[in-house]
Design a protein around this motif. Structure first.
Motif: not given
Length: 189
Positions: A69, A74, A76, A105, A107
């Motif tokens: 991360e 955020n 990944q 992501d 987020s």
């Protein structure tokens, strides 16, 4: 300034990550000095992977990677595998293809997901597979889009609020394809 659809920007960012993670030794995000801005804090989709050298049975250095991360986002990502929780329904893997990189992501709004793979299938077979897969999910293919020798195809749904870009480069009987999706978080299935 040329404005690319978010999915195409995500696709290009993923391709850059793949190049960074697989071909450039020591490529990593630099730590900014006080008052400086980290490259990953820019308003773009980015990810990083943690590659650690190891040795193969032949004694030749190899690289392995794990999901990671990025501290300022955020995202990944992982190299040579699908990240746990990867939206396989949204971005299915072409049968017979090998995963080079995957990233998600959730987020951001819209959320993003990327997949880079390689195959011996032709560009037209890859385009046919993904056109059918995305059409079955309610996406519409947009006309045109190739960039030089790179095959590029954009797909949209939800009145253009969700998009996926497919880019393919072929060389010597092998094709590398990159998928970048920019969709609602609920669509990451």
């Amino acid at each position: 300034m040329i404005r690319l659809p978010r999915a195409r920007r995500a696709t290009l960012a993923t391709a850059g990550i793949l190049l960074c993670g697989l071909t450039v030794v020591g490529c990593s995000n630099s730590n900014p000095q006080p008052g400086e801005t980290s490259p990953s804090s820019a308003n773009t989709s980015s990810a990083s992977s943690s590659a650690q050298p190891s040795s193969s049975s032949s004694g030749t250095p190899t690289s392995s990677a794990t999901a990671s991360e990025t501290p300022s986002s955020n995202v990944q990502s992982t190299v040579n595998a699908l990240i746990p929780g990867f939206p396989k329904t949204l971005l299915p893997l072409l049968p017979g293809a090998t995963v080079k990189l995957s990233a998600v992501d959730k987020s951001t709004t819209p959320a993003t997901a990327s997949l880079v793979g390689s195959t011996t299938s032709s560009s037209s077979a890859i385009v046919d597979f993904y056109t059918k897969a995305f059409k079955a999910q309610g996406f519409t293919a947009l006309p045109g889009g190739n960039v030089g020798a790179v095959v590029s195809k954009d797909f949209v749904r939800q009145n253009g609020q969700e998009s996926v870009n497919l880019s393919i480069s072929s060389e010597g009987g092998s094709s590398t394809f990159t998928l970048g999706a920019s969709v609602a978080v609920a669509s990451l299935k």
